[in-house]
Scaffold this active site. Structure first.
Site, short mmCIF file in Angstrom:
data_model
loop_
_atom_site.label_atom_id
_atom_site.label_comp_id
_atom_site.label_asym_id
_atom_site.label_seq_id
_atom_site.Cartn_x
_atom_site.Cartn_y
_atom_site.Cartn_z
N ASP A 77 -24.40 40.41 -85.02
CA ASP A 77 -23.09 40.88 -84.55
C ASP A 77 -23.11 42.41 -84.57
O ASP A 77 -24.03 43.03 -85.13
CB ASP A 77 -22.05 40.32 -85.54
N GLU B 24 -23.88 46.78 -80.92
CA GLU B 24 -23.76 47.69 -79.74
C GLU B 24 -24.40 49.04 -79.99
O GLU B 24 -24.92 49.60 -79.02
CB GLU B 24 -22.27 47.85 -79.37
N ASP C 61 -14.30 39.45 -79.11
CA ASP C 61 -13.04 39.24 -79.82
C ASP C 61 -11.86 39.07 -78.88
O ASP C 61 -11.10 40.00 -78.62
CB ASP C 61 -12.79 40.40 -80.78
C1 NOJ Z 1 -16.82 40.90 -85.04
C2 NOJ Z 1 -17.16 39.65 -84.28
O1 NOJ Z 1 -16.90 39.83 -82.92
C3 NOJ Z 1 -16.39 38.49 -84.86
O2 NOJ Z 1 -16.73 37.32 -84.16
C4 NOJ Z 1 -16.69 38.35 -86.34
O3 NOJ Z 1 -15.93 37.31 -86.86
C5 NOJ Z 1 -16.35 39.66 -87.04
N1 NOJ Z 1 -17.10 40.71 -86.44
C6 NOJ Z 1 -16.65 39.60 -88.54
O4 NOJ Z 1 -17.98 39.49 -88.78
#
Ligand code: NOJ
Length: 954
Positions: free
Chosen positions: A537, A540, A614
């Site tokens: 995660d 970027e 998100d």
């Molecule tokens: C950002 C991610 O996009 C999300 O899916 C995740 O739950 C959070 N980071 C926490 O790790």
């Protein structure tokens, strides 16, 4: 100071997590120095019709060994004193893959004065292709500096240049020289003054490069030279500084460096691609003051919808409906303007990158699938995921401890909801230190994995590239000197989840090795535990106190490379290093890795799945998820989904039902929820929601053999899994902007998820043909030659889903708790004949988990119905079928055959016995337990092995 930083970080976090993504965090084009300069330049050039770039005809040379044409492009900067400045740009052009042309424009080696303090290479970064192209092209390229070329047939023995190339090249004598080149169906003209390329497919003009004269390469210049070196159409806005609030510390060590070029797609006013954006599938016109599309990997919590803002991933690949594509091989911050010109039936696009080189692959073909095929041949095919990973994933931020995980696991079984993967987000770590487990909550990860394994279940844990300062992992990264550096050459420190963090430099080979060693220790499990997988995660990378939520552009990677040059491939380098680590750790069992990445670039499809980030639990985000998933599917990266039923906020029961019904069609099918939301595992829902969601997930499982076959097809040709209407029916221009209804690959399954509240029916568009409603097989026929619109019923418990006549799909339709437990189940085939009584369907089967398929251990077959005879025609049977049959393929029998019959012109009724012809012999079986109604015949108790040739006579 530390306290202040902490406060700023909390403020950013608070802001980010309490509202939708706020525009002010990201630059607009007018706030981005190079974007603004190039837009202004384009506007002025459009008025002055001037061109400063020509290709020096005398410089054209052909390198027969590498099959590359070289030349020099010259930019002439006029000066009042008549002492014009000429800047040289090496140009190269080659053919590849029969269908494609690649050209590059670099800058002649730069001599940078006062470079003593410079910590980055002063040369333009020209290696993005090494990350984006598939390995098979890399090897060729390493040898010859260019991929395998099918340039042209020419004699190598003749000495003079003109006669050497005369068999394929002709140069006219006018001042605007023209060079003609041809390679099979592709031909092109190079115009020298002004520089232009015209590219043809089967003699039809498809693409003009630099038609608008927007070519602009900001050659190297010092601050002092700057004013002397600008063109009349140029503005000097922010050439040596960045005014934008969050970016003003950018040291811009090399000043202005952008590259820009225009491409006109001829014969089309529809262009697609360049994910990731939360917009329509057909790209929007950005002229008239609208913002260009931006490709720049950033963390955009609760991103805005309908904008051209950048998102987590970037694939700089665009194609037109006239089957022509461009792949802009540049990983820097990039903006793309689009202008549809309906009068001239063309689309003008303007591509602007902050630095790097012009490196472009143009592909042409007879149809769009060919274009996607060429693109995924070049950048690598989508990996074939383990079967389990195309089942259902249950995720949440967070499952708190081992008991929580095991309770979700067993509740899913109690409520008969199948699933394959359960996920641990951030909080499983000890204090946000990756490669550790929170000791009290997960005291014995091996025990947890082995309990999950019993029913074939898998665990995914999150590992991000930011590493908390001062613990053994980050200490090692620092000691081994593989952390990303700031512009002064010190280890860069920024804020992310753990607070003060450093970033692993996976752009470095040694950095990749160190990264791998962390996984080796972390995943040091007993040989039978191969059910732990990884989620990368925030790669970027997301940096809470960084400009535009990401890395400062003047950070430094291995080999003196500036972040500015490689920003959009950093995430790819993280997930590729992770993939290689898992693959090698599981090499003994030969298991295929599953990996999720948030950031991606062209080529990411080779090793990772992704998702749309998100989103928010409301109808707008449900609706936009479909074009977003479609866009990645047509850009070579089909393994994508969106968080069901919205990451942030609490969804209503109706939204949950509809989101699962849509999500079932995402190639990656995962429910996920923000830490602040209420628990929403499907077994917690009240009726009827619980049953609706359960039935939806079960339907996904029933369809797994068909879906896996599609993944195989995609892995062979890049063919989209969620497949836009216009790809299946390009003959109808009305379908070019439909993105709320789609096919599942070429299976004939046609679906329009309901994405509005309070619906009991929805309008669908149907091309000519016969369509069967999936559940009942009740049919209707569009017997005209045009599209028709039709309202179809869609109460809350129903998905508007049809099978187009002419297809056969394969199911395993018994409820099981996980995909592994379905392995022993026989197949059901559903036959949906066209009006002539014909149907065809493919089936691909392998062990679903190892690389055995790469050694030929798979079965591929086609079912064909014609003249009331159903044939099984295997096209691939493994040589070692007998050895692997039980252990890997398990049950290869078809037990149930369902035939839709009420659209048939001829009669088909159930007879007492059905004849089977095999190996020249005839036998028959009784249909005692089979049945028939007005819509379908259901044959039970068949026993037909897909690995054998047979014919069934009705
Ligand atoms: C950002 C991610 O996009 C999300 O899916 C995740 O739950 C959070 N980071 C926490 O790790």
């Amino acid at each position: 100071m530390v306290l202040l930083k902490w406060f700023v970080c909390q403020l950013v976090l608070f802001t980010a997590f309490s509202h939708a993504f706020t525009d002010y965090l990201l630059k607009k084009c007018a706030q981005s120095g190079f974007c603004h300069r190039n837009r202004i330049y384009a506007e002025n050039i459009a008025r002055s019709h001037h061109s400063y770039y020509k290709l020096d005809a005398e410089s054209i040379a052909h390198d027969p060994l590498q099959n590359v044409l070289h030349a020099t492009i010259i930019k002439t900067i006029p000066r009042l004193d008549g002492d014009d400045i000429a800047v040289e740009f090496p140009f190269s052009l080659s053919f590849l893959q029969d269908h494609s042309v690649r050209f590059t424009i670099d800058e002649k080696e730069r001599t940078v004065t006062n470079s003593s303090g410079l910590l980055i290479s002063p040369q333009r970064y020209n290696k993005t292709w090494q990350h984006a192209f598939d390995k098979k092209f890399q090897d060729e390229v390493n040898k010859t500096n260019f991929p395998e070329l099918h340039f042209l047939k020419q004699e190598h023995t003749v000495n003079s240049f003109w006669s050497k190339i005369s068999s394929f090249l002709s140069l006219s004598n006018s001042t605007n020289n023209k060079v003609h080149l041809r390679n099979g169906d592709v031909s092109l003209e190079i115009l020298t003054e002004p520089f232009q390329l015209k590219i043809y497919w089967r003699n039809a003009l498809k693409l003009i490069v630099n038609e608008q004269n927007f070519l602009n390469i900001e050659h190297h210049r010092t601050k002092e030279e700057n004013f002397a070196h600008v063109l009349p159409e140029e503005t000097t806005f922010n050439m040596f500084k960045d005014d934008f609030l969050y970016s003003k510390h950018d040291s811009l060590p090399l000043g202005p460096e952008s590259v820009a070029l225009d491409f006109s797609f001829i014969g089309s006013t529809n262009v697609y691609g360049i994910p990731e954006h939360a917009t329509s599938l057909r790209l929007m016109d950005t002229s008239g003051g609208r913002e260009p599309y931006r490709l720049f990997n950033v963390d955009v919590f609760e991103y805005n919808i309908g904008t051209t803002q950048p998102m987590y991933g970037s694939i700089p690949f665009m194609f037109s409906s006239s089957s022509t594509s461009i792949f802009w091989v540049n990983a820097a911050d990039t903006w793309v303007d689009i202008k549809y010109d309906t009068k001239q039936n063309k689309t003008v696009t303007h591509w602007i990158s902050e630095n790097g080189v012009v490196d472009v692959v143009v592909s042409l073909g007879q149809d769009i699938p060919t274009i996607i095929d060429k693109f995924t041949d070049l950048t690598g095919r989508p990996f074939l995921p383990p079967m389990a990973s195309i089942g259902y994933h249950q995720c949440r931020w967070n499952y708190n401890d081992e008991t929580d995980v095991l309770s979700v696991d067993s509740q899913m079984d109690v409520h008969r909801i199948p699933y394959d993967f359960i996920w641990l987000d951030l909080e499983y770590t000890n204090d946000k230190k990756y490669f550790t487990w929170k000791p009290n909550s997960f005291p014995n990860p091996k025990r947890l994995l082995s309990k999950l394994k019993k029913l074939g279940r898998n665990l995914v844990v999150l590992i991000d590239p930011h590493l908390k300062k001062n613990y053994e992992i980050s200490d090692r990264v620092i000691n081994e000197n593989v952390a990303v550096k700031d512009h002064n050459g010190n280890n860069y420190i920024g804020h992310c989840w753990p607070g003060n963090s450093i970033w692993i430099d996976t752009m470095s080979k040694y950095g990749q090795e160190i990264w791998k060693s962390f996984f080796e220790k972390f995943m040091d499990l007993p040989a039978n535990l191969t059910n732990l997988f990884i989620w990368n995660d925030m790669n970027e990378p997301s940096i809470f106190d960084g400009p535009e939520t990401t890395a400062p552009k003047d950070l430094i990677h291995d080999n003196y490379i500036e972040e500015r040059s490689v920003h959009n491939i950093y995430g790819l380098s993280v997930h590729e290093a992770t993939y290689d680590a898992i693959k090698s750790i599981y090499s003994q069992s030969d298991k295929r890795p599953f990996l999720l990445t948030r950031a991606f670039f062209a080529g990411s499809q080779r090793t990772a799945a992704t998702w749309t980030g998100d989103n928010v639990a409301n109808w707008d985000y449900l609706r936009i998820s479909i074009p977003m998933v479609l866009s990645n599917n047509i850009a070579g990266m089909p393994f994508i989904g969106a968080d069901i039923a919205g990451f942030a906020e609490d969804p209503s029961p109706e939204l949950i039902a509809r989101w699962y019904q849509a999500g079932l069609w995402y190639p990656f099918f995962r429910a996920h929820a923000h830490i602040d939301t209420k628990r929403r595992e499907p077994y917690l829902f009240n009726e009827p929601l619980k049953s609706i969601v359960r039935d939806t997930i079960q339907l996904r499982y029933f369809l797994l053999p068909t879906l896996y076959t599609m993944f195989h097809k995609s892995g062979a040709t890049g063919f989209p899994i969620m497949n836009p209407m216009f790809i299946e029916h390009p003959e109808f221009s009305e379908l070019y902007d439909i993105d709320n209804q789609f096919y599942w690959s070429n299976s004939g399954l046609l679906v329009k998820p309901v994405t509005e509240p309070d619906q009991s029916e929805t309008e669908m568009v149907f091309p000519p043909g016969i369509f069967y409603e999936f559940a009942s097989l009740v049919s209707f026929t569009n017997d005209g030659t045009d599209l028709i619109k039709k309202n179809v019923s869609a109460p809350l418990d129903k998905i508007p889903l049809f099978i187009e006549g002419g297809h056969i799909i394969t199911l395993r339709d018994k409820y099981r708790r996980s995909s592994m437990l379905m392995k022993n189940d026989p197949y059901t085939i559903v036959i949906a004949p066209d009006t002539e009584g014909r149907a065809i369907g493919d089936l691909y089967v392998d062990d679903g988990e190892t690389f055995g398929y790469q050694r030929g251990e798979y079965v591929e077959t086609q079912f064909v119905l014609e003249n009331n005879i159903l044939k099984n025609v295997p096209s691939h049977i493994p040589e070692n079928l007998i050895d692997i049959h039980y252990d890997t393929l398990r049950n290869t029998n078809i037990e149930k055959i369902i035939i839709a019959k009420n659209g048939l012109k001829h009669n088909m009724t159930l007879t007492d016995r059905i004849t089977v012809k095999q190996n020249g012999k005839e036998s028959s079986f009784s249909t005692r337990f089979s049945h028939e109604n007005d819509n379908k015949i259901t044959i039970l108790n068949a026993s037909l092995d897909i690995t054998e040739n047979w014919e069934l006579v009705f």
